[in-house]
Write a protein that holds these residues in place. Structure first.
Motif, PDB file in Angstrom:
ATOM      1  N   ALA A 335      14.216  10.878  20.559  1.00 42.48           N
ATOM      2  CA  ALA A 335      14.428   9.865  21.591  1.00 42.48           C
ATOM      3  C   ALA A 335      13.133   9.348  22.195  1.00 42.48           C
ATOM      4  N   PHE A 336      11.987   9.894  21.810  1.00 41.59           N
ATOM      5  CA  PHE A 336      10.741   9.471  22.448  1.00 41.59           C
ATOM      6  C   PHE A 336      10.196   8.188  21.822  1.00 41.59           C
ATOM      7  N   SER A 337       9.371   7.482  22.569  1.00 37.86           N
ATOM      8  CA  SER A 337       8.719   6.275  22.059  1.00 37.86           C
ATOM      9  C   SER A 337       7.432   6.665  21.341  1.00 37.86           C
ATOM     10  N   TRP A 338       7.065   5.871  20.353  1.00 36.95           N
ATOM     11  CA  TRP A 338       5.914   6.225  19.527  1.00 36.95           C
ATOM     12  C   TRP A 338       5.281   4.967  18.958  1.00 36.95           C
ATOM     13  N   ASN A 339       4.078   5.116  18.429  1.00 30.96           N
ATOM     14  CA  ASN A 339       3.400   4.012  17.761  1.00 30.96           C
ATOM     15  C   ASN A 339       2.345   4.586  16.827  1.00 30.96           C
ATOM     16  N   VAL A 340       1.602   3.709  16.189  1.00 35.05           N
ATOM     17  CA  VAL A 340       0.611   4.118  15.196  1.00 35.05           C
ATOM     18  C   VAL A 340      -0.763   3.620  15.625  1.00 35.05           C
ATOM     19  N   VAL A 341      -1.793   4.386  15.278  1.00 35.23           N
ATOM     20  CA  VAL A 341      -3.158   4.072  15.689  1.00 35.23           C
ATOM     21  C   VAL A 341      -4.105   4.484  14.566  1.00 35.23           C
ATOM     22  N   GLY A 342      -5.315   3.964  14.595  1.00 34.19           N
ATOM     23  CA  GLY A 342      -6.268   4.224  13.529  1.00 34.19           C
ATOM     24  C   GLY A 342      -6.688   5.681  13.430  1.00 34.19           C
ATOM     25  N   PHE A 343      -7.074   6.080  12.229  1.00 38.78           N
ATOM     26  CA  PHE A 343      -7.552   7.434  11.952  1.00 38.78           C
ATOM     27  C   PHE A 343      -8.864   7.668  12.704  1.00 38.78           C
ATOM     28  N   PRO A 344      -9.135   8.913  13.149  1.00 39.45           N
ATOM     29  CA  PRO A 344     -10.389   9.171  13.875  1.00 39.45           C
ATOM     30  C   PRO A 344     -11.629   8.786  13.068  1.00 39.45           C
ATOM     31  N   ARG A 345     -12.608   8.245  13.782  1.00 45.43           N
ATOM     32  CA  ARG A 345     -13.892   7.886  13.179  1.00 45.43           C
ATOM     33  C   ARG A 345     -14.915   8.998  13.411  1.00 45.43           C
ATOM     34  N   PRO A 346     -15.992   9.008  12.636  1.00 46.09           N
ATOM     35  CA  PRO A 346     -17.060   9.982  12.903  1.00 46.09           C
ATOM     36  C   PRO A 346     -17.713   9.710  14.253  1.00 46.09           C
ATOM     37  N   ASP A 403      -0.834 -10.147   5.765  1.00 41.31           N
ATOM     38  CA  ASP A 403       0.215 -10.845   6.506  1.00 41.31           C
ATOM     39  C   ASP A 403       1.598 -10.537   5.951  1.00 41.31           C
ATOM     40  N   ALA A 404       1.668 -10.196   4.667  1.00 44.10           N
ATOM     41  CA  ALA A 404       2.959  -9.894   4.052  1.00 44.10           C
ATOM     42  C   ALA A 404       3.487  -8.519   4.449  1.00 44.10           C
ATOM     43  N   ASN A 405       2.685  -7.715   5.146  1.00 40.05           N
ATOM     44  CA  ASN A 405       3.146  -6.393   5.575  1.00 40.05           C
ATOM     45  C   ASN A 405       3.992  -6.446   6.845  1.00 40.05           C
ATOM     46  N   ARG A 406       3.954  -7.555   7.545  1.00 40.14           N
ATOM     47  CA  ARG A 406       4.631  -7.631   8.841  1.00 40.14           C
ATOM     48  C   ARG A 406       6.070  -8.095   8.673  1.00 40.14           C
ATOM     49  N   ARG A 407       6.966  -7.449   9.431  1.00 41.94           N
ATOM     50  CA  ARG A 407       8.379  -7.800   9.387  1.00 41.94           C
ATOM     51  C   ARG A 407       8.925  -7.835  10.805  1.00 41.94           C
ATOM     52  N   PRO A 408       9.907  -8.692  11.060  1.00 45.24           N
ATOM     53  CA  PRO A 408      10.473  -8.760  12.416  1.00 45.24           C
ATOM     54  C   PRO A 408      10.994  -7.417  12.917  1.00 45.24           C
ATOM     55  N   ALA A 409      11.578  -6.622  12.012  1.00 42.02           N
ATOM     56  CA  ALA A 409      12.147  -5.334  12.435  1.00 42.02           C
ATOM     57  C   ALA A 409      11.075  -4.344  12.870  1.00 42.02           C
ATOM     58  N   TRP A 410       9.826  -4.596  12.485  1.00 46.40           N
ATOM     59  CA  TRP A 410       8.741  -3.680  12.832  1.00 46.40           C
ATOM     60  C   TRP A 410       7.884  -4.233  13.964  1.00 46.40           C
ATOM     61  N   GLU A 411       8.387  -5.217  14.651  1.00 50.36           N
ATOM     62  CA  GLU A 411       7.632  -5.830  15.739  1.00 50.36           C
ATOM     63  C   GLU A 411       7.204  -4.761  16.741  1.00 50.36           C
ATOM     64  N   GLY A 412       5.940  -4.782  17.099  1.00 43.91           N
ATOM     65  CA  GLY A 412       5.425  -3.802  18.050  1.00 43.91           C
ATOM     66  C   GLY A 412       4.693  -2.646  17.407  1.00 43.91           C
ATOM     67  N   LEU A 413       4.935  -2.401  16.115  1.00 43.86           N
ATOM     68  CA  LEU A 413       4.198  -1.340  15.425  1.00 43.86           C
ATOM     69  C   LEU A 413       2.805  -1.847  15.055  1.00 43.86           C
ATOM     70  N   HIS A 414       1.818  -1.056  15.340  1.00 45.75           N
ATOM     71  CA  HIS A 414       0.421  -1.454  15.144  1.00 45.75           C
ATOM     72  C   HIS A 414       0.002  -1.167  13.699  1.00 45.75           C
ATOM     73  N   LEU A 415       0.522  -1.957  12.766  1.00 51.07           N
ATOM     74  CA  LEU A 415       0.324  -1.681  11.345  1.00 51.07           C
ATOM     75  C   LEU A 415      -1.117  -1.856  10.898  1.00 51.07           C
ATOM     76  N   SER A 416      -1.875  -2.717  11.564  1.00 49.43           N
ATOM     77  CA  SER A 416      -3.256  -2.936  11.125  1.00 49.43           C
ATOM     78  C   SER A 416      -4.106  -1.682  11.258  1.00 49.43           C
ATOM     79  N   ALA A 417      -3.595  -0.660  11.939  1.00 47.04           N
ATOM     80  CA  ALA A 417      -4.312   0.619  12.006  1.00 47.04           C
ATOM     81  C   ALA A 417      -4.550   1.196  10.617  1.00 47.04           C
ATOM     82  N   PHE A 418      -3.708   0.821   9.655  1.00 43.16           N
ATOM     83  CA  PHE A 418      -3.849   1.350   8.300  1.00 43.16           C
ATOM     84  C   PHE A 418      -4.982   0.694   7.519  1.00 43.16           C
ATOM     85  N   TRP A 419      -5.368  -0.518   7.868  1.00 42.27           N
ATOM     86  CA  TRP A 419      -6.291  -1.229   6.978  1.00 42.27           C
ATOM     87  C   TRP A 419      -7.531  -1.805   7.653  1.00 42.27           C
ATOM     88  N   SER A 420      -7.766  -1.516   8.920  1.00 45.58           N
ATOM     89  CA  SER A 420      -8.877  -2.161   9.618  1.00 45.58           C
ATOM     90  C   SER A 420     -10.235  -1.519   9.341  1.00 45.58           C
TER      91      SER A 420
END
Length: 484
Positions: A335-346, A403-420
């Motif tokens: 039931a908790f809220s969650w999101n995604v963030v970038g992997f730790p940097r050096p 841009d093709a990774n984004r979908r309306p159902a995933w609105e709010g998820l910080h997907l660019s954390a995977f590729w920035s």
């Protein structure tokens, strides 16, 4: 073509065999969408008469070949399947694979291939030896829209300052976090670009203050790090370290390795890092009373964050939404809220994030007689219309056209954390020049053995420094008598 290799020609106007092999609903959708994109206009590829000759080492390429042929009725493809060596010793296998690539790229008695699907382990070796054509000019074409490509793909496939390959899809790593746990602890949620030290401070505060079921800071989940040692060595790679220097000297006792090992061992002692499922099962010695799943600590609220690949993220989306996943009658949806963030940097501030894996590295043979045919294929496969078609098939991979990774159902998820961020180079399976294979294997074994001993006790920075100095001394002593 050597015995054991396979050649298949798909002439223009006769593709019935190949299309029957891919007669699936999702593939039909891909064809419809790509053809619709072609009909809608856009720049035509700079096609040239004659077949596109392709060297492949598997069948992942076939999907894109069919799309290309349907969208280009005038084209034809000749495919040669690289004869793979038997899988025995890993290093022997890869060395043999490299030699076969070298022979095949030269044409091996026939016309050389134009497009080459390259194994990730041999890709940098082929590039550094001048066997692949740089793709830098392709990135300078405005109509190719290089700015829409995932930065992690471009940086991850750049070798010594030049891009030699591209992939239409890829896998990458990020961190998911329990926003409610951070809120309960009064700690600011994590953000992109945070260093390992910054993560340590926030996870320590969450573990100390959050209360409830929370016991750990970070879980390794089902991601790329099966053990704490794997994560520690990736931190060394993020800092630019490895097992040997460029001139073949051992670099086991590195400051970066001392810091990474000592820090993460402390994470484990302080419960800022949860034991992996692999380690829990090893400690049990037998099957646990209840099944263990890699996501358990995060889903039950015992861990504030978890390492994930995009595939893992898709599972989480389904688990939280209750769609497409059956996990038993007693399953209680988190039931908790969650999101995604970038992997730790050096800690030195470099923008180096988590690991990256290309699904299919497409390259141009430096000895190709018709490189323009391979470049046309790359333009098509990396086009917006193919990316849109792939998105519509609900695959569990990230698309290089972000841009093709984004979908309306995933609105709010910080997907660019995977590729920035850029990825750290993964440890090479090859020994560096001048280092015998047995020395390379011995170095890896000594490090794992030392880390295992340190993990069994309260090892601080001094104990880590002593252990690494001893490991390097043992490797040098082992190498010297035999002249290794």
């Amino acid at each position: 073509m050597k015995a054991g290799d396979e050649a298949m020609r798909w002439p223009a106007g006769d593709r019935r065999f190949f299309l029957r092999a891919w007669n699936r609903p999702f593939f039909a959708m891909l064809l419809v969408l790509v053809l619709a994109g072609c009909a809608a206009g856009g720049r035509a590829e700079r096609g040239a008469a004659g077949p596109l000759r392709v060297l492949v080492a598997g069948y992942a390429f076939d999907e894109y070949a069919t799309l290309y042929l349907v969208a280009h009725p005038e084209a034809s493809i000749e495919r040669t399947l690289l004869s793979l060596p038997e899988r025995t010793d890993q290093l022997d296998y890869l060395q043999t694979l490299l030699e076969r690539y070298r022979a095949a790229l030269s044409g091996d008695g026939g016309p050389p291939p134009d497009l080459v699907v390259v194994d990730p382990d041999v890709y940098p070796v082929l590039a550094r030896n001048g066997l692949l054509r740089p793709l830098d000019d392709l990135l300078r074409e405005p109509e190719f829209k290089p700015e829409a490509l995932a930065p992690i793909v471009v940086s991850g496939l750049t070798v010594d300052g030049h891009l030699y390959g591209l992939t239409p899809t890829f896998a990458a790593t990020a961190i998911v976090y329990n926003a409610d746990a951070f809120r309960r602890a009064g700690v600011e949620p994590p953000s992109d670009g945070m260093s390992w030290s910054a993560w340590r401070e926030r996870l320590a505060a969450v573990v100390a203050r959050a209360g409830g079921p929370l016991r750990y800071g970070l879980s390794l989940g089902n991601g790329p790090f099966s053990t704490l040692y794997d994560l520690a060595e990736y931190r060394v790679a993020q800092a630019g370290g490895g097992l040997f220097s460029a001139d073949g000297k051992p670099t086991l006792d590195l400051p970066a390795r001392r810091e990474a090992w000592a820090d993460l061992l402390r994470w484990r002692r302080e419960n800022w890092l949860a034991p992996s499922v692999y380690e829990q099962l090893s400690a049990e010695g037998s099957a646990p009373a209840e099944p263990l799943y890699a996501e358990d600590d995060f889903l039950t609220g015992r861990a504030a964050a978890m390492v994930v690949t995009f595939y893992d993220l898709r599972r989480l989306i389904d688990l939280f939404s209750g769609e497409n996943v059956y996990v038993g009658d007693r399953w209680v949806r988190p039931a908790f809220s969650w999101n995604v963030v970038g992997f730790p940097r050096p800690d030195d501030g470099r923008a180096v994030g988590g690991p990256f894996w290309p699904s299919l590295i497409l390259t141009v043979n430096a000895k190709s007689d018709h490189p323009e045919r391979a470049l046309d294929f790359l333009r098509f496969v990396l086009s917006d219309r193919v990316a849109e078609a792939k998105r519509s098939t609900d695959l569990w991979e990230l698309l290089t056209r972000v841009d093709a990774n984004r979908r309306p159902a995933w609105e709010g998820l910080h997907l660019s954390a995977f590729w920035s961020d850029a990825p750290a180079p993964l440890p090479s399976p090859y020994a560096p020049p001048g280092v015998p294979e047995e020395t390379y294997v011995q170095a890896e074994g000594l490090l794992r053995e030392a880390f295992s001993r340190l993990s069994a006790g309260p090892a601080g920075p001094e104990a880590v420094a002593q252990a690494l100095a001893e490991v390097e001394r043992r490797l040098r002593a082992w190498s010297a008598p035999a002249g290794r």
